[in-house]
Design a protein around this motif. Sequence first.
Motif, PDB file in Angstrom:
ATOM      1  N   ILE A 118     109.693  -8.427   9.788  1.00  0.00           N
ATOM      2  CA  ILE A 118     110.042  -7.348  10.724  1.00  0.00           C
ATOM      3  C   ILE A 118     111.433  -6.805  10.411  1.00  0.00           C
ATOM      4  O   ILE A 118     111.660  -5.589  10.420  1.00  0.00           O
ATOM      5  N   THR A 119     112.372  -7.712  10.119  1.00  0.00           N
ATOM      6  CA  THR A 119     113.733  -7.283   9.771  1.00  0.00           C
ATOM      7  C   THR A 119     113.738  -6.385   8.542  1.00  0.00           C
ATOM      8  O   THR A 119     114.403  -5.340   8.511  1.00  0.00           O
ATOM      9  N   THR A 120     112.988  -6.773   7.528  1.00  0.00           N
ATOM     10  CA  THR A 120     112.901  -5.974   6.301  1.00  0.00           C
ATOM     11  C   THR A 120     112.283  -4.613   6.568  1.00  0.00           C
ATOM     12  O   THR A 120     112.735  -3.596   6.030  1.00  0.00           O
ATOM     13  N   LEU A 121     111.261  -4.587   7.427  1.00  0.00           N
ATOM     14  CA  LEU A 121     110.617  -3.322   7.768  1.00  0.00           C
ATOM     15  C   LEU A 121     111.595  -2.380   8.448  1.00  0.00           C
ATOM     16  O   LEU A 121     111.688  -1.195   8.091  1.00  0.00           O
ATOM     17  N   PHE A 122     112.346  -2.892   9.427  1.00  0.00           N
ATOM     18  CA  PHE A 122     113.330  -2.058  10.119  1.00  0.00           C
ATOM     19  C   PHE A 122     114.422  -1.584   9.158  1.00  0.00           C
ATOM     20  O   PHE A 122     114.908  -0.449   9.266  1.00  0.00           O
ATOM     21  N   LEU A 123     114.831  -2.437   8.219  1.00  0.00           N
ATOM     22  CA  LEU A 123     115.850  -2.051   7.244  1.00  0.00           C
ATOM     23  C   LEU A 123     115.349  -0.918   6.352  1.00  0.00           C
ATOM     24  O   LEU A 123     116.095   0.035   6.077  1.00  0.00           O
ATOM     25  N   TYR A 165     118.299   7.200   7.214  1.00  0.00           N
ATOM     26  CA  TYR A 165     119.727   7.463   7.050  1.00  0.00           C
ATOM     27  C   TYR A 165     120.005   8.212   5.754  1.00  0.00           C
ATOM     28  O   TYR A 165     120.870   9.096   5.706  1.00  0.00           O
ATOM     29  N   THR A 166     119.255   7.881   4.715  1.00  0.00           N
ATOM     30  CA  THR A 166     119.437   8.566   3.435  1.00  0.00           C
ATOM     31  C   THR A 166     119.020  10.028   3.534  1.00  0.00           C
ATOM     32  O   THR A 166     119.665  10.916   2.962  1.00  0.00           O
ATOM     33  N   TYR A 167     117.954  10.275   4.287  1.00  0.00           N
ATOM     34  CA  TYR A 167     117.448  11.646   4.409  1.00  0.00           C
ATOM     35  C   TYR A 167     118.374  12.515   5.259  1.00  0.00           C
ATOM     36  O   TYR A 167     118.642  13.661   4.914  1.00  0.00           O
ATOM     37  N   ASN A 168     118.859  11.960   6.380  1.00  0.00           N
ATOM     38  CA  ASN A 168     119.724  12.751   7.259  1.00  0.00           C
ATOM     39  C   ASN A 168     120.645  11.813   8.034  1.00  0.00           C
ATOM     40  O   ASN A 168     120.208  11.097   8.935  1.00  0.00           O
ATOM     41  N   ARG A 169     121.910  11.812   7.699  1.00  0.00           N
ATOM     42  CA  ARG A 169     122.873  10.924   8.339  1.00  0.00           C
ATOM     43  C   ARG A 169     123.221  11.347   9.757  1.00  0.00           C
ATOM     44  O   ARG A 169     123.865  10.592  10.493  1.00  0.00           O
ATOM     45  N   THR A 170     122.808  12.537  10.174  1.00  0.00           N
ATOM     46  CA  THR A 170     123.169  13.030  11.504  1.00  0.00           C
ATOM     47  C   THR A 170     122.059  12.835  12.531  1.00  0.00           C
ATOM     48  O   THR A 170     122.170  13.321  13.655  1.00  0.00           O
ATOM     49  N   TRP A 171     121.003  12.134  12.185  1.00  0.00           N
ATOM     50  CA  TRP A 171     119.955  11.849  13.159  1.00  0.00           C
ATOM     51  C   TRP A 171     120.412  10.742  14.102  1.00  0.00           C
ATOM     52  O   TRP A 171     120.829   9.671  13.662  1.00  0.00           O
ATOM     53  N   LEU A 172     120.285  10.979  15.411  1.00  0.00           N
ATOM     54  CA  LEU A 172     120.627   9.959  16.386  1.00  0.00           C
ATOM     55  C   LEU A 172     119.671   8.772  16.313  1.00  0.00           C
ATOM     56  O   LEU A 172     120.037   7.645  16.647  1.00  0.00           O
ATOM     57  N   ARG A 173     118.456   9.015  15.874  1.00  0.00           N
ATOM     58  CA  ARG A 173     117.476   7.929  15.769  1.00  0.00           C
ATOM     59  C   ARG A 173     117.914   6.865  14.761  1.00  0.00           C
ATOM     60  O   ARG A 173     117.425   5.740  14.801  1.00  0.00           O
ATOM     61  N   ASN A 174     118.831   7.223  13.866  1.00  0.00           N
ATOM     62  CA  ASN A 174     119.331   6.225  12.913  1.00  0.00           C
ATOM     63  C   ASN A 174     119.952   5.036  13.634  1.00  0.00           C
ATOM     64  O   ASN A 174     119.870   3.899  13.172  1.00  0.00           O
ATOM     65  N   PHE A 177     122.496   3.073  27.180  1.00  0.00           N
ATOM     66  CA  PHE A 177     121.679   2.941  25.967  1.00  0.00           C
ATOM     67  C   PHE A 177     122.041   4.004  24.956  1.00  0.00           C
ATOM     68  O   PHE A 177     122.282   3.706  23.780  1.00  0.00           O
ATOM     69  N   TRP A 178     122.121   5.262  25.383  1.00  0.00           N
ATOM     70  CA  TRP A 178     122.408   6.342  24.446  1.00  0.00           C
ATOM     71  C   TRP A 178     123.859   6.347  23.997  1.00  0.00           C
ATOM     72  O   TRP A 178     124.175   6.750  22.880  1.00  0.00           O
ATOM     73  N   PHE A 179     124.765   5.874  24.880  1.00  0.00           N
ATOM     74  CA  PHE A 179     126.162   5.777  24.475  1.00  0.00           C
ATOM     75  C   PHE A 179     126.329   4.715  23.387  1.00  0.00           C
ATOM     76  O   PHE A 179     127.031   4.932  22.393  1.00  0.00           O
ATOM     77  N   TYR A 180     125.678   3.577  23.570  1.00  0.00           N
ATOM     78  CA  TYR A 180     125.722   2.529  22.544  1.00  0.00           C
ATOM     79  C   TYR A 180     125.096   3.030  21.249  1.00  0.00           C
ATOM     80  O   TYR A 180     125.613   2.771  20.152  1.00  0.00           O
ATOM     81  N   ASN A 181     123.991   3.763  21.360  1.00  0.00           N
ATOM     82  CA  ASN A 181     123.352   4.323  20.173  1.00  0.00           C
ATOM     83  C   ASN A 181     124.275   5.325  19.483  1.00  0.00           C
ATOM     84  O   ASN A 181     124.375   5.347  18.249  1.00  0.00           O
ATOM     85  N   TYR A 182     124.976   6.146  20.288  1.00  0.00           N
ATOM     86  CA  TYR A 182     125.911   7.117  19.713  1.00  0.00           C
ATOM     87  C   TYR A 182     127.060   6.410  18.999  1.00  0.00           C
ATOM     88  O   TYR A 182     127.470   6.814  17.897  1.00  0.00           O
ATOM     89  N   LEU A 183     127.596   5.335  19.611  1.00  0.00           N
ATOM     90  CA  LEU A 183     128.664   4.579  18.953  1.00  0.00           C
ATOM     91  C   LEU A 183     128.192   4.026  17.618  1.00  0.00           C
ATOM     92  O   LEU A 183     128.941   3.997  16.639  1.00  0.00           O
ATOM     93  N   THR A 184     126.928   3.598  17.580  1.00  0.00           N
ATOM     94  CA  THR A 184     126.374   3.048  16.339  1.00  0.00           C
ATOM     95  C   THR A 184     126.364   4.095  15.236  1.00  0.00           C
ATOM     96  O   THR A 184     126.839   3.841  14.122  1.00  0.00           O
ATOM     97  N   VAL A 185     125.823   5.284  15.524  1.00  0.00           N
ATOM     98  CA  VAL A 185     125.746   6.313  14.480  1.00  0.00           C
ATOM     99  C   VAL A 185     127.134   6.833  14.117  1.00  0.00           C
ATOM    100  O   VAL A 185     127.378   7.217  12.965  1.00  0.00           O
ATOM    101  N   LEU A 186     128.050   6.834  15.088  1.00  0.00           N
ATOM    102  CA  LEU A 186     129.417   7.272  14.797  1.00  0.00           C
ATOM    103  C   LEU A 186     130.090   6.311  13.821  1.00  0.00           C
ATOM    104  O   LEU A 186     130.737   6.738  12.855  1.00  0.00           O
ATOM    105  N   GLN A 242     131.121   6.698   9.472  1.00  0.00           N
ATOM    106  CA  GLN A 242     132.419   6.468   8.832  1.00  0.00           C
ATOM    107  C   GLN A 242     132.275   5.780   7.484  1.00  0.00           C
ATOM    108  O   GLN A 242     133.208   5.787   6.671  1.00  0.00           O
ATOM    109  N   LEU A 243     131.112   5.158   7.243  1.00  0.00           N
ATOM    110  CA  LEU A 243     130.905   4.413   5.993  1.00  0.00           C
ATOM    111  C   LEU A 243     130.520   5.377   4.877  1.00  0.00           C
ATOM    112  O   LEU A 243     129.377   5.425   4.426  1.00  0.00           O
TER     113      LEU A 243
END
Length: 370
Positions: A15-20, A27-36, A151-160, A164-165
């Motif tokens: 499951i971990t590998t699938l999610f990765l 993320y490679t296709y679009n770094r600005t997707w919140l779903r990332n 939930f969405w704030f934590y998700n936003y912090l994640t993509v933010l 940076q990477l």
Amino acid sequence: MQGDYLFYVKVGWLITTLFLIIFGTSYTYNRTWLRNGIWFNLFFYSFWLALALTILSTDNNAIIYPVGFLFLFVVFCIGLAFSLQAILLLWNAALVWRRESHSLANSLTLYLGIGILLLPFFTSLIRNHLPVFWADLFTTFPALCILYAIFWFYNYLTVLVLYQLYWPRHNKDFIIVLGAGLMNGDQVTPLLAQRINKGIQFYQRQSQKTDHAPKMIFSGGQGGDETIPEGEAMRQYAVAHGVAVNDALAETTSKTTYQNMQFSKKIIDDSPIKKPKTIFVTNNYHTFRAAIFARSVGLKAAGIGSKTAGFFLPNAVMREYIAIVMRQRKLHLIMVVLMFVFSLLLVILSLHSDWIANWIQAVRQFLDNL
């Protein structure tokens, strides 16, 4: 038991590998997707769960107990920070008020800290003075909304953080530096200087490594309290700090980040360079939303962020989060309505559990009669 652990370990790592894979592809296709952020967090937590199962499957107490104590310590620290969040927010608000203006934008941590402190009192007041139905509704619905926002704030912090990477190659043709307000009408502020210096740093490194100096576009129009456009003030600052005059361009029309990208793109499109390589520079907390605007105007440019003072970050990040939410306000409004309906049904069912029992009994009788 050991065989069961091994089975769960294999499933966990699968499951971990699938999610990765899903996260990496998205993320490679679009770094600005919140779903990332969602995919990354699913990978992140499934990874630690799979790792925990792997450690337990060893049945080695010399490994299990130290790791278990470390896990409990981390959970304790997170719980402590969460329980002290109101105090931390108010402490940050005090720092901001001593160093910055007392504007609404700089007071978000103050209002949030006060709100967290008052929340238990409001809840108690509702419970003690309203009928049970309304008390349950007016506590359940806000609780769901708060959880949704967290939930969405934590998700936003994640993509933010993920955004940076990014370490761009030194092969760029253009560097766009996004403007901010000027001081005393014509002077670059310390925050704006951080952006410009970050761009100059990249400009100088590329010039030294490749002998190909990129053009720097300083983007920002003239505000009502400014005597010159921000772009021109930024250009003058950059030239004074080592950027060649011919490499410094000023875009002096834009008023918003969207226009920064739109009008800078026009300058790039008018250049003779085919398929130009571009990056933009802003403060680190602003890179993700700026990248969304760049993509929306068709500008192929990723962003690098300059450092921001730690005391300034909480308010800045919250402002960015609110701006991101407002971009999808229709979706969030629909979710709020659905949460209200769900809260209403939940309260009705909790107060009339006999309805559920009767309904289940009726279904059973119907099935028995078939």
